[in-house]
Design an enzyme around this catalytic site. Sequence first.
Site, PDB file in Angstrom:
ATOM      1  N   CYS A  71       0.757  -1.252   0.000  1.00  0.00           N
ATOM      2  CA  CYS A  71       0.000   0.000   0.000  1.00  0.00           C
ATOM      3  C   CYS A  71       0.787   1.302   0.000  1.00  0.00           C
ATOM      4  O   CYS A  71       0.574   2.147  -0.866  1.00  0.00           O
ATOM      5  CB  CYS A  71      -0.993  -0.008   1.132  1.00  0.00           C
ATOM      6  SG  CYS A  71      -0.299  -0.548   2.691  1.00  0.00           S
ATOM      7  N   HIS A 128      -1.838   7.132   4.620  1.00  0.00           N
ATOM      8  CA  HIS A 128      -0.734   6.163   4.752  1.00  0.00           C
ATOM      9  C   HIS A 128       0.520   6.498   3.946  1.00  0.00           C
ATOM     10  O   HIS A 128       1.237   5.600   3.488  1.00  0.00           O
ATOM     11  CB  HIS A 128      -1.217   4.736   4.368  1.00  0.00           C
ATOM     12  CG  HIS A 128      -0.432   3.681   5.107  1.00  0.00           C
ATOM     13  ND1 HIS A 128      -0.443   2.352   4.747  1.00  0.00           N
ATOM     14  CD2 HIS A 128       0.396   3.771   6.172  1.00  0.00           C
ATOM     15  CE1 HIS A 128       0.339   1.669   5.553  1.00  0.00           C
ATOM     16  NE2 HIS A 128       0.851   2.516   6.436  1.00  0.00           N
TER      17      HIS A 128
END
Length: 537
Positions: A71, A128
């Site tokens: 990710c 993130h």
Amino acid sequence: MAAHRVLYILTLGVISLSVEADKPNIVFIIADDMGWNDVSFHGSDQIPTPNIDLLAYSGVALGRYYSHAICTPSRSALLTGKYAYKTGMQGFPPITMGEDRGIPTDIKLLPEYFKDAGYSTHLVGKWHVGSSREEYLPTKRGFDSYFGHRGGFMDYYEYTYEEEWTDGEVSGMSLFRNETPAWDVEGYITDVYTEHAKSVIENHNTESPLFLMVAHNAPHSGNDAALLQAPPEEVRAMRHVESPKRRIFAAMVKKLDDSVGDIVKALSDKGILENTIIVFTSDNGGMTDGEYKNFGSNYPLKGVKSTPYEGGVRVVGLVWSKHLNNTSNYWDGYMHISDWLPTLLSAAGVEVPEDIDGIDHWDSINSNLLSQRFEMYEMDETVGYASIIYGEFKLVTGNVVNSYSLHHGTNLTGIIGKPPSYVKSLTNSAMYRILDSVGKPFNTDDLSLRKKNTIECDISSATTSPCHSGNGTVCLYNIIEDPCETTELSASYPHLVTCMQSLLQTEMKKMIPRPPVFRNPLAAPSLFNYTWDVWIK
Ligand SMILES: *C1O[C@H](CO)[C@@H](O)[C@H](O)[C@H]1NC(C)=O
Ligand SMILES: *[C@@H]1O[C@H](CO)[C@@H](O)[C@H](O)[C@H]1NC(C)=O
Ligand SMILES: *[C@@H]1O[C@H](CO)[C@@H](O)[C@H](O)[C@H]1NC(C)=O
Ligand SMILES: *[C@@H]1O[C@H](CO)[C@@H](O)[C@H](O)[C@H]1NC(C)=O
Ligand SMILES: *[C@@H]1O[C@H](CO)[C@@H](O)[C@H](O)[C@H]1NC(C)=O
């Protein structure tokens, strides 16, 4: 004279307004850890995703769309237009909360380009890519508003995120509205994000174009104590799924698909759908097994998230616009996640920067031309692998986790009785009615596009003697003829292996090494009212 000048300025104002009003709105929806086989337009009846499927059938499904394997790197490449290893954002583990790392602030991000072009910019969901310092946060990187989670994932109801530190489990609330903890929120997070995205659309002032990114938590796993979470009635509706774990996962995906339908409907209700480009993608392959497994499936592709095999990096992708024409609703040119930045800027008529790795595919997708991309790289120096796709071949070198490198998901395909009718799921969906209303009705008698999007392989030979890259062994595949990476070819093409290794060596020299994983106790949520807040002022 003065009056003349006022008139002149007014005219200019009108011109620039009308130019901006012509720019397409862009809604970018990104799923978390959704696997190749977790959408029904890739061929399986097990988990119906009618809204996503109809976007693909009436837009352009991206048949060879590649992401990074995990990710933080993927999202960095999306936002920067650069390979993650060129910005120090590569590798496993992705950013942890006690780590002082973020996308370097001298790099201009996708939302900043859109903001400069007059767009109103909003992020709902996962970030993130850095939150240790205020200057790393989305509201400081080009988003006018932010509502979402800062780390890798969170609990679907409590919005807590947990990490295993040396002295035990550390837990904190991770949901923020702009820069403030969002304590007032309640509900299943997929619904919460959908409602927020809808309110952004409803409240949007159409004098400027809209750039909205919806980065769902779904269908990523939750924390250790509750990996899989969906409303019980939705799980019950998936009781044809044989695996009890995948049954819950299926309900998580169903909620995600509903969200896509609801967001498109909000665009339609607002009257701006006809001038909106919609993207739906996953950030990497599904995590069938292993750490933070979600029982997603990349079947029949090899490997899971965190591997450079096709299951880790060849992911679900599509782009939709009512005005995309001269296509066959399917494009199988190579596209990499770093290509979105130039492709979307080009679609919006904004000048594309030059110092990036991404390639603008807007014309190629629209006119169904060959891809301008010939090679792609994947690197993770902490796990210790590097891979290159060069034309039809892929070479994987270094150490990949063995247990992640199998053809997972074969035992998750089971169905009890009959699955729900695929055609009925399509005709009952929000998207089906919307396509009618925009004059692009979908004919369910012709499902040839579904066939086109389905990969079929005989993986039996691969499951008996899989190639594992590691300890000097490399794996070479022809991913065009053998998309499931069943037949290892390095012995037949030694010169090609040498050539690809040398290209890889050259590319590896461009890597910005990432700092070692470190969890600074100053980040502990207990110091911030049990939230994962900015900890370096
Ligand atoms: C599709 O074709 C029409 C007419 O030729 C053109 O006006 C439109 O810009 C094209 N769409 C895109 C996305 O290029
Ligand atoms: C349509 O696509 C073909 C190739 O598939 C291309 O040659 C042609 O130029 C395209 N036309 C437009 C208007 O984009
Ligand atoms: C299914 O396959 C996975 C490997 O992908 C294995 O770990 C698991 O034990 C299998 N489950 C069953 C029920 O066979
Ligand atoms: C490499 O060798 C080590 C030690 O023998 C072993 O634990 C590991 O699984 C091997 N890796 C691969 C990919 O074969
Ligand atoms: C601290 O956390 C509680 C929830 O545990 C919340 O109700 C309260 O508003 C928070 N205080 C501040 C100052 O944010």
